[in-house]
Design a protein around this motif. Structure first.
Motif, PDB file in Angstrom:
ATOM      1  N   ILE A   1       0.656  -1.083  -0.134  1.00  0.00           N
ATOM      2  CA  ILE A   1       0.139   0.053  -0.044  1.00  0.00           C
ATOM      3  C   ILE A   1       0.975   1.291  -0.058  1.00  0.00           C
ATOM      4  O   ILE A   1       0.670   2.317  -0.709  1.00  0.00           O
ATOM      5  CB  ILE A   1      -0.978  -0.041   1.051  1.00  0.00           C
ATOM      6  N   GLU A   2       2.018   1.201   0.758  1.00  0.00           N
ATOM      7  CA  GLU A   2       2.767   2.432   0.826  1.00  0.00           C
ATOM      8  C   GLU A   2       3.335   2.790  -0.744  1.00  0.00           C
ATOM      9  O   GLU A   2       3.355   4.030  -1.049  1.00  0.00           O
ATOM     10  CB  GLU A   2       3.932   2.026   1.705  1.00  0.00           C
ATOM     11  N   ALA A   3       3.856   1.663  -1.269  1.00  0.00           N
ATOM     12  CA  ALA A   3       4.358   1.727  -2.611  1.00  0.00           C
ATOM     13  C   ALA A   3       3.399   2.137  -3.613  1.00  0.00           C
ATOM     14  O   ALA A   3       3.642   3.233  -4.325  1.00  0.00           O
ATOM     15  CB  ALA A   3       5.094   0.746  -2.992  1.00  0.00           C
ATOM     16  N   ALA A   4       2.374   1.497  -3.678  1.00  0.00           N
ATOM     17  CA  ALA A   4       1.072   1.998  -4.449  1.00  0.00           C
ATOM     18  C   ALA A   4       0.590   3.385  -4.240  1.00  0.00           C
ATOM     19  O   ALA A   4       0.422   4.152  -5.346  1.00  0.00           O
ATOM     20  CB  ALA A   4      -0.020   1.073  -4.198  1.00  0.00           C
ATOM     21  N   GLY A   5       0.653   3.994  -2.751  1.00  0.00           N
ATOM     22  CA  GLY A   5       0.310   4.986  -2.792  1.00  0.00           C
ATOM     23  C   GLY A   5       1.207   6.366  -3.620  1.00  0.00           C
ATOM     24  O   GLY A   5       0.787   7.452  -3.383  1.00  0.00           O
ATOM     25  N   LYS A   6       2.510   5.808  -3.875  1.00  0.00           N
ATOM     26  CA  LYS A   6       3.100   6.837  -4.504  1.00  0.00           C
ATOM     27  C   LYS A   6       2.814   6.955  -6.132  1.00  0.00           C
ATOM     28  O   LYS A   6       3.237   8.049  -6.650  1.00  0.00           O
ATOM     29  CB  LYS A   6       4.608   6.428  -4.505  1.00  0.00           C
ATOM     30  N   VAL A   7       1.936   6.026  -6.425  1.00  0.00           N
ATOM     31  CA  VAL A   7       1.385   6.287  -7.850  1.00  0.00           C
ATOM     32  C   VAL A   7       0.040   6.617  -7.884  1.00  0.00           C
ATOM     33  O   VAL A   7      -0.514   7.246  -8.801  1.00  0.00           O
ATOM     34  CB  VAL A   7       1.677   4.881  -8.623  1.00  0.00           C
ATOM     35  N   LEU A   8      -0.756   5.847  -6.958  1.00  0.00           N
ATOM     36  CA  LEU A   8      -2.240   6.006  -6.622  1.00  0.00           C
ATOM     37  C   LEU A   8      -2.685   6.957  -5.955  1.00  0.00           C
ATOM     38  O   LEU A   8      -2.056   7.139  -5.009  1.00  0.00           O
ATOM     39  CB  LEU A   8      -2.837   4.765  -6.849  1.00  0.00           C
ATOM     40  N   ASP A   9      -3.668   7.659  -6.190  1.00  0.00           N
ATOM     41  CA  ASP A   9      -4.489   8.581  -5.092  1.00  0.00           C
ATOM     42  C   ASP A   9      -5.436   7.781  -4.330  1.00  0.00           C
ATOM     43  O   ASP A   9      -6.301   7.381  -4.617  1.00  0.00           O
ATOM     44  CB  ASP A   9      -5.209   9.707  -5.906  1.00  0.00           C
ATOM     45  N   LEU A  10      -4.956   7.453  -3.155  1.00  0.00           N
ATOM     46  CA  LEU A  10      -5.575   6.426  -2.197  1.00  0.00           C
ATOM     47  C   LEU A  10      -6.590   7.143  -1.476  1.00  0.00           C
ATOM     48  O   LEU A  10      -7.595   6.558  -0.790  1.00  0.00           O
ATOM     49  CB  LEU A  10      -4.765   5.938  -1.294  1.00  0.00           C
ATOM     50  N   ASP A  11      -6.759   8.316  -1.820  1.00  0.00           N
ATOM     51  CA  ASP A  11      -8.386   9.059  -1.573  1.00  0.00           C
ATOM     52  C   ASP A  11      -9.487   8.919  -2.417  1.00  0.00           C
ATOM     53  O   ASP A  11     -10.536   9.288  -2.328  1.00  0.00           O
ATOM     54  CB  ASP A  11      -7.966  10.817  -1.202  1.00  0.00           C
ATOM     55  N   ARG A  12      -9.048   8.372  -3.730  1.00  0.00           N
ATOM     56  CA  ARG A  12     -10.042   7.943  -4.552  1.00  0.00           C
ATOM     57  C   ARG A  12     -10.140   6.368  -4.973  1.00  0.00           C
ATOM     58  O   ARG A  12      -9.221   5.786  -4.578  1.00  0.00           O
ATOM     59  CB  ARG A  12      -9.731   8.736  -5.985  1.00  0.00           C
ATOM     60  N   PRO A  13     -11.223   5.901  -5.446  1.00  0.00           N
ATOM     61  CA  PRO A  13     -11.562   4.451  -5.516  1.00  0.00           C
ATOM     62  C   PRO A  13     -10.321   3.899  -6.221  1.00  0.00           C
ATOM     63  O   PRO A  13      -9.691   4.353  -7.169  1.00  0.00           O
ATOM     64  CB  PRO A  13     -12.676   4.150  -6.215  1.00  0.00           C
TER      65      PRO A  13
END
Length: 266
Positions: free
Chosen positions: A137-149
Protein backbone atom coordinates in the motif's frame (compact mmCIF):
# COMPACT_ATOMS: atom_id res chain seq x y z
CA UNK A 1 9.28 -4.98 0.96
CA UNK A 2 11.65 -7.44 -0.61
CA UNK A 3 14.07 -6.60 -3.39
CA UNK A 4 14.74 -8.64 -6.52
CA UNK A 5 15.93 -12.17 -5.77
CA UNK A 6 17.71 -14.65 -8.02
CA UNK A 7 15.34 -16.84 -9.99
CA UNK A 8 15.07 -20.21 -8.23
CA UNK A 9 14.81 -22.94 -10.87
CA UNK A 10 15.13 -25.77 -8.35
CA UNK A 11 11.42 -25.82 -7.60
CA UNK A 12 8.32 -24.76 -9.55
CA UNK A 13 6.71 -21.36 -9.14
CA UNK A 14 2.93 -20.98 -9.55
CA UNK A 15 3.32 -18.00 -11.91
CA UNK A 16 5.58 -20.00 -14.21
CA UNK A 17 3.32 -23.07 -14.11
CA UNK A 18 0.46 -20.75 -15.07
CA UNK A 19 2.60 -19.36 -17.89
CA UNK A 20 3.16 -22.89 -19.22
CA UNK A 21 -0.60 -23.58 -19.14
CA UNK A 22 -1.13 -20.42 -21.21
CA UNK A 23 1.44 -21.56 -23.76
CA UNK A 24 4.11 -19.10 -22.61
CA UNK A 25 7.88 -19.53 -22.83
CA UNK A 26 8.89 -17.96 -19.51
CA UNK A 27 9.07 -21.17 -17.52
CA UNK A 28 11.61 -23.84 -16.70
CA UNK A 29 11.69 -27.66 -16.91
CA UNK A 30 10.74 -27.90 -13.23
CA UNK A 31 7.59 -25.84 -13.94
CA UNK A 32 6.66 -27.87 -17.01
CA UNK A 33 7.15 -31.11 -15.08
CA UNK A 34 4.72 -30.02 -12.38
CA UNK A 35 2.23 -28.68 -14.93
CA UNK A 36 2.21 -32.02 -16.73
CA UNK A 37 1.66 -33.85 -13.46
CA UNK A 38 -1.25 -31.54 -12.66
CA UNK A 39 -2.71 -32.38 -16.07
CA UNK A 40 -2.84 -36.02 -15.02
CA UNK A 41 -5.12 -34.98 -12.15
CA UNK A 42 -7.22 -32.69 -14.34
CA UNK A 43 -6.55 -32.33 -18.06
CA UNK A 44 -8.23 -28.91 -18.11
CA UNK A 45 -5.35 -27.02 -16.54
CA UNK A 46 -4.89 -24.84 -19.64
CA UNK A 47 -8.65 -24.29 -19.80
CA UNK A 48 -8.67 -23.12 -16.18
CA UNK A 49 -5.90 -20.60 -16.90
CA UNK A 50 -7.64 -19.30 -20.04
CA UNK A 51 -11.03 -19.03 -18.31
CA UNK A 52 -9.40 -17.06 -15.49
CA UNK A 53 -7.76 -14.67 -17.95
CA UNK A 54 -11.05 -14.18 -19.78
CA UNK A 55 -12.75 -13.31 -16.48
CA UNK A 56 -10.06 -10.70 -15.83
CA UNK A 57 -10.73 -9.16 -19.24
CA UNK A 58 -14.47 -8.93 -18.61
CA UNK A 59 -14.09 -7.67 -15.02
CA UNK A 60 -11.70 -4.88 -16.00
CA UNK A 61 -13.99 -3.81 -18.85
CA UNK A 62 -16.89 -3.62 -16.39
CA UNK A 63 -14.82 -1.72 -13.82
CA UNK A 64 -13.62 0.79 -16.39
CA UNK A 65 -17.06 1.45 -17.87
CA UNK A 66 -19.94 0.68 -15.51
CA UNK A 67 -17.82 0.88 -12.36
CA UNK A 68 -16.09 4.11 -13.37
CA UNK A 69 -12.77 2.92 -11.94
CA UNK A 70 -9.60 4.79 -12.93
CA UNK A 71 -7.10 3.23 -10.52
CA UNK A 72 -6.00 -0.41 -10.18
CA UNK A 73 -3.78 -2.33 -7.79
CA UNK A 74 -3.09 -5.81 -9.17
CA UNK A 75 -1.34 -8.20 -6.78
CA UNK A 76 0.10 -11.46 -8.06
CA UNK A 77 0.42 -10.04 -11.55
CA UNK A 78 2.24 -12.99 -13.05
CA UNK A 79 4.17 -13.11 -16.30
CA UNK A 80 2.66 -10.67 -18.82
CA UNK A 81 0.16 -12.11 -21.31
CA UNK A 82 -1.44 -9.63 -23.68
CA UNK A 83 -3.77 -7.98 -23.32
CA UNK A 84 -2.51 -7.06 -19.87
CA UNK A 85 -4.76 -5.47 -17.26
CA UNK A 86 -3.44 -1.95 -17.90
CA UNK A 87 -4.14 -2.26 -21.63
CA UNK A 88 -7.77 -3.13 -20.95
CA UNK A 89 -8.16 -0.46 -18.27
CA UNK A 90 -6.62 2.25 -20.46
CA UNK A 91 -8.66 1.15 -23.45
CA UNK A 92 -11.76 1.93 -21.38
CA UNK A 93 -10.23 5.11 -19.89
CA UNK A 94 -6.80 6.24 -21.17
CA UNK A 95 -6.09 8.17 -17.95
CA UNK A 96 -6.22 5.01 -15.81
CA UNK A 97 -3.35 4.40 -13.37
CA UNK A 98 -2.21 0.83 -12.68
CA UNK A 99 0.21 -0.60 -10.12
CA UNK A 100 1.30 -4.21 -10.60
CA UNK A 101 2.81 -6.30 -7.78
CA UNK A 102 4.45 -9.72 -7.78
CA UNK A 103 7.10 -11.60 -5.80
CA UNK A 104 8.55 -13.66 -8.68
CA UNK A 105 11.84 -12.17 -9.96
CA UNK A 106 11.04 -13.37 -13.47
CA UNK A 107 8.08 -10.96 -13.56
CA UNK A 108 10.50 -8.11 -12.85
CA UNK A 109 12.35 -9.04 -16.04
CA UNK A 110 9.15 -8.34 -17.94
CA UNK A 111 8.32 -5.10 -16.15
CA UNK A 112 8.99 -3.12 -19.34
CA UNK A 113 6.02 -4.81 -21.00
CA UNK A 114 3.90 -3.97 -17.98
CA UNK A 115 4.91 -0.30 -18.04
CA UNK A 116 3.84 0.61 -21.58
CA UNK A 117 1.19 3.07 -20.51
CA UNK A 118 -0.91 5.44 -22.53
CA UNK A 119 0.42 9.02 -22.44
CA UNK A 120 -2.56 10.04 -20.30
CA UNK A 121 -2.20 7.19 -17.80
CA UNK A 122 0.47 5.61 -15.62
CA UNK A 123 1.64 2.08 -14.97
CA UNK A 124 4.16 1.01 -12.33
CA UNK A 125 5.59 -2.24 -11.00
CA UNK A 126 6.36 -3.10 -7.37
CA UNK A 127 8.40 -6.16 -6.41
CA UNK A 128 6.67 -7.37 -3.23
CA UNK A 129 4.83 -10.25 -1.62
CA UNK A 130 1.12 -10.27 -0.79
CA UNK A 131 2.13 -11.09 2.79
CA UNK A 132 3.51 -7.54 3.05
CA UNK A 133 0.26 -5.56 2.64
CA UNK A 134 1.41 -2.37 4.34
CA UNK A 135 4.55 -2.20 2.17
CA UNK A 136 2.44 -2.74 -0.94
CA UNK A 137 0.00 0.00 0.00
CA UNK A 138 2.83 2.39 0.82
CA UNK A 139 4.47 1.80 -2.57
CA UNK A 140 1.16 1.95 -4.43
CA UNK A 141 0.35 5.26 -2.75
CA UNK A 142 3.27 6.86 -4.59
CA UNK A 143 1.43 6.24 -7.88
CA UNK A 144 -2.24 6.00 -6.92
CA UNK A 145 -4.38 8.57 -5.13
CA UNK A 146 -5.60 6.52 -2.18
CA UNK A 147 -8.30 9.09 -1.45
CA UNK A 148 -10.02 7.99 -4.67
CA UNK A 149 -11.47 4.52 -5.45
CA UNK A 150 -9.09 1.73 -6.38
CA UNK A 151 -9.85 -1.68 -7.86
CA UNK A 152 -7.83 -4.22 -5.86
CA UNK A 153 -7.38 -7.47 -7.78
CA UNK A 154 -5.93 -10.75 -6.53
CA UNK A 155 -6.52 -13.14 -9.38
CA UNK A 156 -5.71 -16.85 -8.96
CA UNK A 157 -3.54 -15.87 -5.98
CA UNK A 158 -5.33 -16.51 -2.70
CA UNK A 159 -5.39 -20.28 -3.18
CA UNK A 160 -1.61 -20.03 -2.64
CA UNK A 161 -2.14 -18.38 0.77
CA UNK A 162 -3.25 -20.61 3.62
CA UNK A 163 -5.58 -19.74 6.47
CA UNK A 164 -2.56 -20.15 8.76
CA UNK A 165 -0.82 -17.38 6.81
CA UNK A 166 -3.86 -15.20 7.42
CA UNK A 167 -5.39 -15.07 3.93
CA UNK A 168 -8.58 -13.33 5.07
CA UNK A 169 -6.71 -10.86 7.25
CA UNK A 170 -4.34 -10.00 4.39
CA UNK A 171 -7.26 -9.04 2.18
CA UNK A 172 -8.71 -6.86 4.94
CA UNK A 173 -5.36 -5.13 5.50
CA UNK A 174 -5.14 -4.36 1.79
CA UNK A 175 -8.71 -3.08 1.62
CA UNK A 176 -8.77 -1.04 4.83
CA UNK A 177 -6.66 1.88 3.49
CA UNK A 178 -8.78 2.12 0.33
CA UNK A 179 -11.76 4.49 0.29
CA UNK A 180 -15.44 3.72 -0.15
CA UNK A 181 -16.26 3.04 -3.78
CA UNK A 182 -13.19 0.84 -4.20
CA UNK A 183 -13.61 -2.70 -5.54
CA UNK A 184 -12.24 -6.14 -4.68
CA UNK A 185 -11.77 -8.53 -7.63
CA UNK A 186 -10.97 -12.17 -6.87
CA UNK A 187 -10.68 -15.52 -8.61
CA UNK A 188 -9.96 -18.75 -6.77
CA UNK A 189 -9.63 -22.47 -7.46
CA UNK A 190 -12.06 -24.83 -5.74
CA UNK A 191 -12.39 -28.51 -4.98
CA UNK A 192 -16.18 -28.42 -4.82
CA UNK A 193 -16.54 -30.52 -7.98
CA UNK A 194 -13.68 -33.02 -7.52
CA UNK A 195 -12.42 -33.25 -3.98
CA UNK A 196 -10.08 -36.14 -4.67
CA UNK A 197 -8.18 -34.34 -7.44
CA UNK A 198 -8.03 -31.17 -5.35
CA UNK A 199 -6.53 -33.06 -2.41
CA UNK A 200 -3.99 -34.76 -4.69
CA UNK A 201 -3.00 -31.38 -6.14
CA UNK A 202 -2.58 -29.95 -2.63
CA UNK A 203 -0.31 -32.86 -1.68
CA UNK A 204 1.71 -32.34 -4.87
CA UNK A 205 2.27 -28.70 -3.97
CA UNK A 206 3.20 -29.54 -0.38
CA UNK A 207 5.80 -32.07 -1.55
CA UNK A 208 7.48 -29.21 -3.43
CA UNK A 209 7.40 -26.84 -0.49
CA UNK A 210 4.44 -24.87 -1.88
CA UNK A 211 1.02 -24.00 -0.50
CA UNK A 212 -2.27 -24.81 -2.17
CA UNK A 213 -5.32 -23.77 -0.15
CA UNK A 214 -8.30 -24.97 -2.17
CA UNK A 215 -11.48 -23.38 -0.80
CA UNK A 216 -15.19 -24.07 -1.10
CA UNK A 217 -17.72 -21.57 -2.44
CA UNK A 218 -18.67 -20.65 1.13
CA UNK A 219 -15.04 -20.16 2.15
CA UNK A 220 -14.35 -18.05 -0.95
CA UNK A 221 -17.42 -15.89 -0.30
CA UNK A 222 -15.99 -14.97 3.14
CA UNK A 223 -13.39 -12.77 1.41
CA UNK A 224 -16.25 -10.44 0.43
CA UNK A 225 -17.71 -10.09 3.93
CA UNK A 226 -18.94 -6.54 4.49
CA UNK A 227 -18.73 -5.65 0.79
CA UNK A 228 -21.47 -5.17 -1.79
CA UNK A 229 -21.21 -7.91 -4.42
CA UNK A 230 -21.72 -6.93 -8.05
CA UNK A 231 -24.23 -9.12 -9.88
CA UNK A 232 -24.16 -12.07 -10.37
CA UNK A 233 -22.30 -12.31 -7.05
CA UNK A 234 -20.01 -15.24 -6.39
CA UNK A 235 -20.12 -17.43 -9.48
CA UNK A 236 -18.12 -19.78 -11.63
CA UNK A 237 -15.62 -17.84 -13.73
CA UNK A 238 -17.35 -18.68 -17.01
CA UNK A 239 -20.70 -17.45 -15.66
CA UNK A 240 -19.59 -13.96 -14.62
CA UNK A 241 -21.13 -11.48 -17.08
CA UNK A 242 -20.49 -13.45 -20.27
CA UNK A 243 -22.18 -10.62 -22.20
CA UNK A 244 -18.93 -8.67 -21.85
CA UNK A 245 -17.22 -11.11 -24.22
CA UNK A 246 -14.26 -13.47 -24.30
CA UNK A 247 -15.89 -16.53 -22.77
CA UNK A 248 -13.57 -19.48 -23.37
CA UNK A 249 -15.37 -22.57 -24.73
CA UNK A 250 -14.47 -25.61 -22.62
CA UNK A 251 -15.16 -29.16 -23.82
CA UNK A 252 -17.27 -31.47 -21.68
CA UNK A 253 -20.09 -30.92 -19.23
CA UNK A 254 -18.07 -30.46 -16.03
CA UNK A 255 -17.66 -26.85 -14.84
CA UNK A 256 -14.19 -25.35 -14.71
CA UNK A 257 -13.50 -25.44 -10.93
CA UNK A 258 -12.91 -21.79 -10.15
CA UNK A 259 -15.02 -19.14 -8.40
CA UNK A 260 -14.86 -15.41 -9.03
CA UNK A 261 -16.42 -12.27 -7.65
CA UNK A 262 -16.33 -8.48 -7.82
CA UNK A 263 -17.49 -6.43 -4.84
CA UNK A 264 -17.69 -2.75 -3.90
CA UNK A 265 -16.47 -1.32 -0.63
CA UNK A 266 -19.36 0.56 0.93
Amino acid sequence: MTGPDPIDTSKPHPARVYDWFLGGKDNYPVDEEMARQLLILDARGPDMAKVNRAFMHRAVRWLGTTGGVRQYLDIGTGIPTEPNLHQLAQEAAPESRVVYTDNDPIVLRHAEALLRSTPEGVTAYVQADVREPEAIIEAAGKVLDLDRPVALSLLALLHFVSDEDGAYELVRRLLDPLPSGSYLVLSHATGDFDRRSADSAREMYEQRGLTLAIRSREQFAKFFKGLELVEPGVSLAADWRPDLGEVVPVPGDEPVPGYVGVARKI
